[in-house]
Design a protein around this motif. Structure first.
Motif, PDB file in Angstrom:
ATOM      1  N   ASP A 171       6.015  40.780  59.261  1.00  0.00           N
ATOM      2  CA  ASP A 171       6.726  42.010  59.635  1.00  0.00           C
ATOM      3  C   ASP A 171       7.915  42.311  58.715  1.00  0.00           C
ATOM      4  O   ASP A 171       8.955  42.799  59.152  1.00  0.00           O
ATOM      5  CB  ASP A 171       7.199  41.946  61.094  1.00  0.00           C
ATOM      6  CG  ASP A 171       6.046  41.874  62.085  1.00  0.00           C
ATOM      7  OD1 ASP A 171       4.958  42.392  61.768  1.00  0.00           O
ATOM      8  OD2 ASP A 171       6.230  41.303  63.168  1.00  0.00           O
ATOM      9  N   ALA A 172       7.748  42.067  57.420  1.00  0.00           N
ATOM     10  CA  ALA A 172       8.842  42.233  56.461  1.00  0.00           C
ATOM     11  C   ALA A 172       8.985  43.656  55.933  1.00  0.00           C
ATOM     12  O   ALA A 172       9.916  43.950  55.203  1.00  0.00           O
ATOM     13  CB  ALA A 172       8.658  41.271  55.290  1.00  0.00           C
ATOM     14  N   ALA A 173       8.075  44.537  56.317  1.00  0.00           N
ATOM     15  CA  ALA A 173       8.154  45.937  55.898  1.00  0.00           C
ATOM     16  C   ALA A 173       7.893  46.817  57.106  1.00  0.00           C
ATOM     17  O   ALA A 173       7.125  46.459  57.996  1.00  0.00           O
ATOM     18  CB  ALA A 173       7.114  46.219  54.815  1.00  0.00           C
ATOM     19  N   TRP A 174       8.578  47.960  57.150  1.00  0.00           N
ATOM     20  CA  TRP A 174       8.340  48.875  58.262  1.00  0.00           C
ATOM     21  C   TRP A 174       8.233  50.307  57.768  1.00  0.00           C
ATOM     22  O   TRP A 174       8.657  50.641  56.674  1.00  0.00           O
ATOM     23  CB  TRP A 174       9.414  48.738  59.342  1.00  0.00           C
ATOM     24  CG  TRP A 174      10.750  49.327  59.003  1.00  0.00           C
ATOM     25  CD1 TRP A 174      11.177  50.605  59.268  1.00  0.00           C
ATOM     26  CD2 TRP A 174      11.836  48.690  58.328  1.00  0.00           C
ATOM     27  NE1 TRP A 174      12.452  50.783  58.804  1.00  0.00           N
ATOM     28  CE2 TRP A 174      12.889  49.620  58.223  1.00  0.00           C
ATOM     29  CE3 TRP A 174      12.032  47.406  57.803  1.00  0.00           C
ATOM     30  CZ2 TRP A 174      14.107  49.327  57.623  1.00  0.00           C
ATOM     31  CZ3 TRP A 174      13.235  47.112  57.202  1.00  0.00           C
ATOM     32  CH2 TRP A 174      14.254  48.056  57.114  1.00  0.00           C
ATOM     33  N   TYR A 175       7.631  51.143  58.615  1.00  0.00           N
ATOM     34  CA  TYR A 175       7.397  52.545  58.273  1.00  0.00           C
ATOM     35  C   TYR A 175       7.238  53.346  59.564  1.00  0.00           C
ATOM     36  O   TYR A 175       7.027  52.783  60.641  1.00  0.00           O
ATOM     37  CB  TYR A 175       6.161  52.684  57.374  1.00  0.00           C
ATOM     38  CG  TYR A 175       4.893  52.163  58.008  1.00  0.00           C
ATOM     39  CD1 TYR A 175       3.977  53.037  58.598  1.00  0.00           C
ATOM     40  CD2 TYR A 175       4.608  50.801  58.033  1.00  0.00           C
ATOM     41  CE1 TYR A 175       2.818  52.555  59.193  1.00  0.00           C
ATOM     42  CE2 TYR A 175       3.452  50.321  58.630  1.00  0.00           C
ATOM     43  CZ  TYR A 175       2.563  51.199  59.208  1.00  0.00           C
ATOM     44  OH  TYR A 175       1.423  50.731  59.803  1.00  0.00           O
ATOM     45  N   THR A 230      11.600  50.623  68.214  1.00  0.00           N
ATOM     46  CA  THR A 230      12.007  52.016  68.370  1.00  0.00           C
ATOM     47  C   THR A 230      13.444  52.196  67.914  1.00  0.00           C
ATOM     48  O   THR A 230      14.336  51.453  68.319  1.00  0.00           O
ATOM     49  CB  THR A 230      11.876  52.456  69.844  1.00  0.00           C
ATOM     50  OG1 THR A 230      10.515  52.274  70.241  1.00  0.00           O
ATOM     51  CG2 THR A 230      12.232  53.921  70.004  1.00  0.00           C
ATOM     52  N   CYS A 231      13.633  53.174  67.051  1.00  0.00           N
ATOM     53  CA  CYS A 231      14.963  53.583  66.620  1.00  0.00           C
ATOM     54  C   CYS A 231      15.335  54.816  67.443  1.00  0.00           C
ATOM     55  O   CYS A 231      14.510  55.725  67.576  1.00  0.00           O
ATOM     56  CB  CYS A 231      14.950  53.921  65.133  1.00  0.00           C
ATOM     57  SG  CYS A 231      16.486  54.679  64.571  1.00  0.00           S
ATOM     58  N   PRO A 285       7.599  59.996  62.645  1.00  0.00           N
ATOM     59  CA  PRO A 285       9.051  59.968  62.836  1.00  0.00           C
ATOM     60  C   PRO A 285       9.523  61.216  63.590  1.00  0.00           C
ATOM     61  O   PRO A 285       8.811  62.225  63.654  1.00  0.00           O
ATOM     62  CB  PRO A 285       9.599  59.968  61.406  1.00  0.00           C
ATOM     63  CG  PRO A 285       8.548  60.659  60.614  1.00  0.00           C
ATOM     64  CD  PRO A 285       7.233  60.260  61.257  1.00  0.00           C
ATOM     65  N   SER A 286      10.726  61.120  64.101  1.00  0.00           N
ATOM     66  CA  SER A 286      11.324  62.294  64.736  1.00  0.00           C
ATOM     67  C   SER A 286      11.525  63.380  63.680  1.00  0.00           C
ATOM     68  O   SER A 286      11.484  63.120  62.474  1.00  0.00           O
ATOM     69  CB  SER A 286      12.672  61.912  65.349  1.00  0.00           C
ATOM     70  OG  SER A 286      13.598  61.643  64.305  1.00  0.00           O
ATOM     71  N   SER A 302       6.365  51.066  62.746  1.00  0.00           N
ATOM     72  CA  SER A 302       5.245  50.128  62.640  1.00  0.00           C
ATOM     73  C   SER A 302       5.569  49.169  61.506  1.00  0.00           C
ATOM     74  O   SER A 302       6.420  49.454  60.662  1.00  0.00           O
ATOM     75  CB  SER A 302       3.954  50.885  62.340  1.00  0.00           C
ATOM     76  OG  SER A 302       3.645  51.782  63.386  1.00  0.00           O
ATOM     77  N   TYR A 303       4.864  48.031  61.460  1.00  0.00           N
ATOM     78  CA  TYR A 303       5.216  46.980  60.514  1.00  0.00           C
ATOM     79  C   TYR A 303       4.025  46.495  59.701  1.00  0.00           C
ATOM     80  O   TYR A 303       2.871  46.589  60.129  1.00  0.00           O
ATOM     81  CB  TYR A 303       5.836  45.793  61.259  1.00  0.00           C
ATOM     82  CG  TYR A 303       7.214  46.104  61.780  1.00  0.00           C
ATOM     83  CD1 TYR A 303       8.349  45.725  61.080  1.00  0.00           C
ATOM     84  CD2 TYR A 303       7.382  46.822  62.949  1.00  0.00           C
ATOM     85  CE1 TYR A 303       9.617  46.033  61.535  1.00  0.00           C
ATOM     86  CE2 TYR A 303       8.653  47.147  63.412  1.00  0.00           C
ATOM     87  CZ  TYR A 303       9.757  46.746  62.702  1.00  0.00           C
ATOM     88  OH  TYR A 303      11.006  47.071  63.151  1.00  0.00           O
ATOM     89  N   TYR A 304       4.360  45.956  58.538  1.00  0.00           N
ATOM     90  CA  TYR A 304       3.408  45.252  57.682  1.00  0.00           C
ATOM     91  C   TYR A 304       3.885  43.816  57.500  1.00  0.00           C
ATOM     92  O   TYR A 304       5.092  43.567  57.366  1.00  0.00           O
ATOM     93  CB  TYR A 304       3.366  45.850  56.273  1.00  0.00           C
ATOM     94  CG  TYR A 304       2.763  47.203  56.114  1.00  0.00           C
ATOM     95  CD1 TYR A 304       1.413  47.428  56.362  1.00  0.00           C
ATOM     96  CD2 TYR A 304       3.536  48.262  55.646  1.00  0.00           C
ATOM     97  CE1 TYR A 304       0.855  48.687  56.163  1.00  0.00           C
ATOM     98  CE2 TYR A 304       2.990  49.519  55.439  1.00  0.00           C
ATOM     99  CZ  TYR A 304       1.648  49.724  55.706  1.00  0.00           C
ATOM    100  OH  TYR A 304       1.105  50.962  55.500  1.00  0.00           O
ATOM    101  N   THR A 305       2.936  42.888  57.448  1.00  0.00           N
ATOM    102  CA  THR A 305       3.209  41.546  56.958  1.00  0.00           C
ATOM    103  C   THR A 305       2.850  41.550  55.479  1.00  0.00           C
ATOM    104  O   THR A 305       1.852  42.150  55.072  1.00  0.00           O
ATOM    105  CB  THR A 305       2.384  40.498  57.735  1.00  0.00           C
ATOM    106  OG1 THR A 305       2.928  40.412  59.056  1.00  0.00           O
ATOM    107  CG2 THR A 305       2.436  39.122  57.072  1.00  0.00           C
TER     108      THR A 305
END
Length: 93
Positions: free
Chosen positions: A64-68, A43-44, A72-73, A51-54
Motif C-alpha cells: 500500500d505504498a501508493a495511493w490514488y 477516506t480523506c 475524487p471530490s 485506493s492503493y497499490y502495493t
C-alpha cells in the motif's frame, strides 16, 4: 519528478500535481509492472476515497505504498487517477 523505490524508477513525469506536499503522478507516468491494486481504501475529508497499490521491485514488496483517487471530490478532480507515494518511496527531481 521521479518516484524511486528499491533503486528503481517506478514513476517519472514533468507534470506532477502537488497537493498537501505530495506529488501526484499522472497515471500514464507509472511503470505498471511494479504496481498491484489492493483492497485497501481510506477516506480523506475533502478528496474522497483513496485506493492503493502495493509496489513490488526485484521481489521486494512495499504494501500500500501508493495511493490514488478513482472518484475524487469535485474539489480534488485535478488528481483523478494520479498516483502519490509514501512508505519510503523517494521523490526526486
Amino acid at each position: 519528478m521521479k518516484a524511486i523505490w528499491n533503486n528503481k524508477i517506478i514513476a517519472e513525469s514533468d507534470n506532477t500535481i502537488v497537493v498537501e506536499g505530495n506529488h501526484y503522478f499522472p497515471p500514464e507516468s507509472i511503470n505498471k509492472e511494479y504496481f498491484q491494486s489492493t483492497e485497501t481504501h481510506s477516506t480523506c475529508p475533502w478528496k474522497g476515497q483513496a485506493s492503493y497499490y502495493t509496489i513490488t521491485v526485484d521481489g521486494k514488496e512495499n504494501k500500500d505504498a501508493a495511493w490514488y483517487y478513482v472518484h475524487p471530490s469535485e474539489r480534488a478532480s485535478q488528481i483523478k487517477d494520479h498516483v502519490a507515494f509514501w512508505r519510503g518511496v523517494k521523490i526526486e527531481e
